[in-house]
Design an enzyme around this catalytic site. Structure first.
Site, short mmCIF file in Angstrom:
data_model
loop_
_atom_site.label_atom_id
_atom_site.label_comp_id
_atom_site.label_asym_id
_atom_site.label_seq_id
_atom_site.Cartn_x
_atom_site.Cartn_y
_atom_site.Cartn_z
N HIS A 99 61.32 23.93 90.62
CA HIS A 99 62.13 24.38 89.63
C HIS A 99 63.61 23.66 90.11
O HIS A 99 63.90 24.11 91.30
CB HIS A 99 62.21 25.76 89.39
N ASP A 102 65.23 26.52 92.16
CA ASP A 102 64.58 26.72 93.31
C ASP A 102 65.33 25.99 94.64
O ASP A 102 65.67 26.48 95.84
CB ASP A 102 63.14 26.39 93.73
N HIS A 269 47.06 32.48 84.57
CA HIS A 269 47.20 32.57 83.21
C HIS A 269 46.02 32.77 82.26
O HIS A 269 46.08 33.32 81.24
CB HIS A 269 48.21 31.46 82.65
N ASP A 294 47.45 24.83 88.42
CA ASP A 294 48.08 25.51 89.26
C ASP A 294 47.19 26.61 89.86
O ASP A 294 46.66 27.54 89.04
CB ASP A 294 49.18 26.49 88.65
N ASP A 307 49.43 36.22 90.87
CA ASP A 307 49.78 34.91 91.72
C ASP A 307 48.97 34.95 92.94
O ASP A 307 49.61 34.63 94.02
CB ASP A 307 51.03 34.62 91.63
#
Ligand code: XLS
Ligand code: NI
Ligand code: NI
Length: 434
Positions: A99, A102, A269, A294, A307
């Site tokens: 990102h 980040d 997700h 991901d 995660d």
């Protein structure tokens, strides 16, 4: 300065007891004529590796980051780049994702933040050149700053919308500058907390317009994409518009965006959406829109996006069966959007975590390849639909029938005999290989 106190991780084989070795991931060995590293295309996310302090809703971060001076300065951000590349080198990971916020700090205003981004991107570019590492995708963080609390592209406030657009424009240009292979939209705050205050139609129209502008800008700057949408049903929003693969595909079709977007599917997700990862991948694959993954997994006992690193061999096998069925990744890869448990606060835990994820996927790849070579599974599925291969079934599939002709046919037949679905036999078949 060396921050990860271990040698470069090498393949030692399944019998090795060395915690700093791969037991299954042998980057250059061939599976079906293609190197493991080319099948798997592992990527590390900058946010979890460098920025995630391991806070949770009940307590602050625990992660030790001896390289970080704790400031929001560009200098600190530049220092992190070296540490991140040390990590990639130790792990033998060839791709990464970020990102904007980040890699570089959000400063007092947009132009200062952009300037900070430029200097970090220049350093990343140098590092990429030096190492051959590639940017799998970039993205803009439109969810952390309070201005985005009510959305970025779906905010009720036009000034916030403009700010979000400017931020994505810049992130896209930085991705392009780093020869990024893709650009991701994850709609963190693109959804609602309550419909009482929400004009859903207007928000979705705005979101579509936003994505069209991204496509147009990509063309302008020569970014060849693709764009990815990463589905997630909720968290942080109560309902996110990109709730699952099917919802995303419908949105993209409705707004004429399907040509430019693929999906980036994340395991945790999928489970939050009440689906299996296998389901989400299949839906995307059927639409020829599976782009990237991901790679993580959730915890069945905790109801949020935990995660965790993927360690479940059934899961990695199912994922790799889909990836092989697709014919492999084109621009996408397996991005470990995963974090250590809060208790695993040492830098070295990042190494163990990624070794585990890479080995689990290497095993999944080998098993999936073997199952495909064996052929019994795909033959079973093919056979199961054999009545559609000839006679009335072939007529149905080629559209030669209507309700009247099907009624005539049904009246001429006795009660249909159907074959067993044999789920248990197939589960045993999978277990032969696991
Ligand atoms: C959060 C998402 C996020 C995206 C990138 O749940 O997974 O990390 O991958 O914005
Ligand atoms: Ni993700
Ligand atoms: Ni996530």
């Amino acid at each position: 300065m060396e921050y990860f106190k271990c040698p470069k991780i090498q393949y030692e084989g399944a019998d090795s007891k060395n915690p700093f070795a791969f037991k299954h991931y042998d980057a250059n060995s061939l599976i079906g004529g293609k190197k493991m590293k080319e099948h798997l295309r592992f990527a590390a996310p900058y946010w979890h590796v460098m920025r995630n302090a391991l806070a949770d809703p009940f307590g602050e971060g625990t992660a030790l980051m001896p390289w970080d001076d704790g400031t929001n300065s560009t200098e600190n951000a530049l220092n992190r780049v070296d540490v991140f590349f040390e990590f990639l080198d130790k792990m033998g990971i060839d791709y990464y994702c970020w990102h904007d916020r980040d890699i570089a700090p959000e400063l007092n205003n947009l132009s200062e933040s952009n300037k900070a981004l430029d200097s970090v991107v220049a350093k990343l570019k140098e590092k990429q050149k030096e190492t051959g590492v590639q940017l799998l995708w970039g993205t803009a963080c439109l969810f952390s700053h309070p201005r985005y609390s009510q959305g970025g592209a779906t905010t009720p406030n036009a000034n916030v919308y403009a700010y979000a657009a400017a931020q994505v424009k810049k992130a896209l240009e930085c991705t392009n500058e780093l020869d990024g292979l893709g650009y991701t939209f994850w709609g963190g705050r693109e959804g609602y907390a309550t419909l009482l205050n929400t004009n859903m139609k207007r928000e979705l129209d705005h979101l579509a317009q936003f994505l069209h502008m991204a496509v147009d800008h990509a063309k302008k700057i020569g970014f060849e994409g693709p764009f990815y949408i990463e589905p997630k049903p909720r968290e942080p929003s109560t309902h996110q518009y990109d709730s699952d693969s099917a919802a995303c595909l419908n949105f993209l079709r409705e707004y004429n965006l399907l040509d430019h977007f693929y999906l980036n599917i994340e395991t945790n997700h999928a489970t939050l959406a009440g689906h299996t990862m296998e389901h989400e991948l299949t839906v995307a694959l059927n639409a020829n829109r599976l782009g990237s993954i991901d790679a993580n997994q959730g915890d069945e006992l905790i109801g949020w996006d935990t995660d965790q690193f993927p360690t479940d061999i059934y899961l990695t096998t199912q994922v790799m069966l889909k990836v092989l069925e697709m014919g492999g990744f084109k621009t996408g890869g397996l991005n470990f959007d995963a974090k250590r448990r809060r208790e695993s606060h040492d830098p070295i835990d990042l190494i163990h975590a990624h070794i585990g994820g890479m080995d689990a996927f290497a095993r999944g790849l080998k098993i999936a390849h073997a199952i495909r070579q064996d052929g019994r599974l795909s033959n079973f599925v093919k056979e199961r639909y054999a009545t559609f291969d000839s006679g009335i079934g072939a007529d149905i599939e080629s559209g030669k029938v209507d309700f009247e002709s099907l009624e005539k046919y049904a009246l001429s037949q006795s009660e249909p005999k159907i074959a067993s679905g044999q789920q248990e036999m197939l589960e045993n078949l999978i277990n032969e290989y696991i």
